[in-house]
Motif scaffolding. Sequence first.
Motif, mmCIF file in Angstrom:
data_model
loop_
_atom_site.group_PDB
_atom_site.id
_atom_site.type_symbol
_atom_site.label_atom_id
_atom_site.label_comp_id
_atom_site.label_asym_id
_atom_site.label_seq_id
_atom_site.Cartn_x
_atom_site.Cartn_y
_atom_site.Cartn_z
ATOM 1 N N CYS A 42 0.811 -1.218 0.000
ATOM 2 C CA CYS A 42 0.000 0.000 0.000
ATOM 3 C C CYS A 42 0.846 1.269 0.000
ATOM 4 O O CYS A 42 0.422 2.307 -0.518
ATOM 5 C CB CYS A 42 -0.923 0.015 1.219
ATOM 6 S SG CYS A 42 -2.411 -0.971 1.017
ATOM 7 N N ILE A 65 -2.691 4.091 -1.436
ATOM 8 C CA ILE A 65 -3.903 3.642 -0.750
ATOM 9 C C ILE A 65 -3.601 3.545 0.740
ATOM 10 O O ILE A 65 -2.518 3.114 1.136
ATOM 11 C CB ILE A 65 -4.347 2.260 -1.283
ATOM 12 C CG1 ILE A 65 -4.682 2.352 -2.762
ATOM 13 C CG2 ILE A 65 -5.532 1.720 -0.497
ATOM 14 C CD1 ILE A 65 -4.959 1.002 -3.400
ATOM 15 N N SER A 66 -4.551 3.935 1.558
ATOM 16 C CA SER A 66 -4.361 3.795 3.003
ATOM 17 C C SER A 66 -4.272 2.320 3.367
ATOM 18 O O SER A 66 -5.107 1.521 2.926
ATOM 19 C CB SER A 66 -5.527 4.434 3.760
ATOM 20 O OG SER A 66 -5.471 4.075 5.131
ATOM 21 N N SER A 88 -7.622 0.823 4.737
ATOM 22 C CA SER A 88 -8.821 1.036 3.939
ATOM 23 C C SER A 88 -9.695 -0.213 3.934
ATOM 24 O O SER A 88 -9.345 -1.251 4.492
ATOM 25 C CB SER A 88 -8.429 1.380 2.494
ATOM 26 O OG SER A 88 -7.766 0.268 1.903
#
Length: 320
Positions: free
Chosen positions: A48, A53-54, A57
């Motif tokens: 990630c 992207i977190s 998430s």
Amino acid sequence: MSTATTSSTETNAAERSHSLLGDYSVLFKPRVSAMVLLTAAGGFYLGCLRTGISPFSMLLLHTMLGVAIVTCGSGALNQALERATDRMMPRTAARPMAQHRIGLAHGLILGFLLTFGGAAYLALYTNLLSGTLTLLTAVAYVTIYTPLKRITSLNTFIGAFPGALPPLIGWTAARGVIEWPGIALFAILFVWQFPHFMAIGWLYRADYKLAGIRVAATQDPIEDAARGTVAQALFYAVLMIPVALWPTFLHITGWPYAIAAFALSIYYLVATIRFASITKNPNDPENRKVARQLLRVSVIYLPLLLMAMALNAQGHLLLR
């Protein structure tokens, strides 16, 4: 129906429900599943950092859920295949399929549904590659590794391949492709398994021998078993040092991780060298102590290594 009868019926139903849930817990091998999820989460987190992207998430939730479902399914299928040998070993004799508390059809249907359903879930909510890799992991574990356990001691080497795939699956869930950093994570888990499994093999040598499971520790004579077990454990413990450092040279991590990885790997090697003392007198009951010590060190080593990797991850440098 009287109140007392109703209460008794409800209590019995609750006891049956609790018993079934307990049997499912054993069937799904929670300790193995926890380790699979931990390593898959490590791969996902590192992947990630490159995507933006977190790591926390919904994609993480989908990945962990899908991997957990498939892991539970493969655990059920494994116990369906090994129900006869499980009955022969004291440490596994109480498993639900070995004791017929869960029938063969029940276990197989549940295992297939979870394995294929979890893989489909991953393909749908993460990507096709991750779903495919997870399904291949389960298939290799159940249809190749499990039957080979009674045929050849090479099963340990072959089984290490599906055993090492979870962090790569986590990486591909985040990135969608197989890349060198993901392969490095696979290599770490692959090499780590051997001292770990050699310790387990020696610790439960009598059980495995009774059930006809072929590992290095069940060779005859016992002197050859000790030498073979130690040779493999030492080879991979030494190899663990450069493999653990590989992420730093791929710029996944910085030098603080490298220092921690080196120190942890030396600690793992020292525990393995202590384990090598079993070759002096293989019949000595005290050998179980050094085997158990190595097992404990191996279980501590991997989470600490992943934690160090996560704390010193260099996401902005990946693949440059």
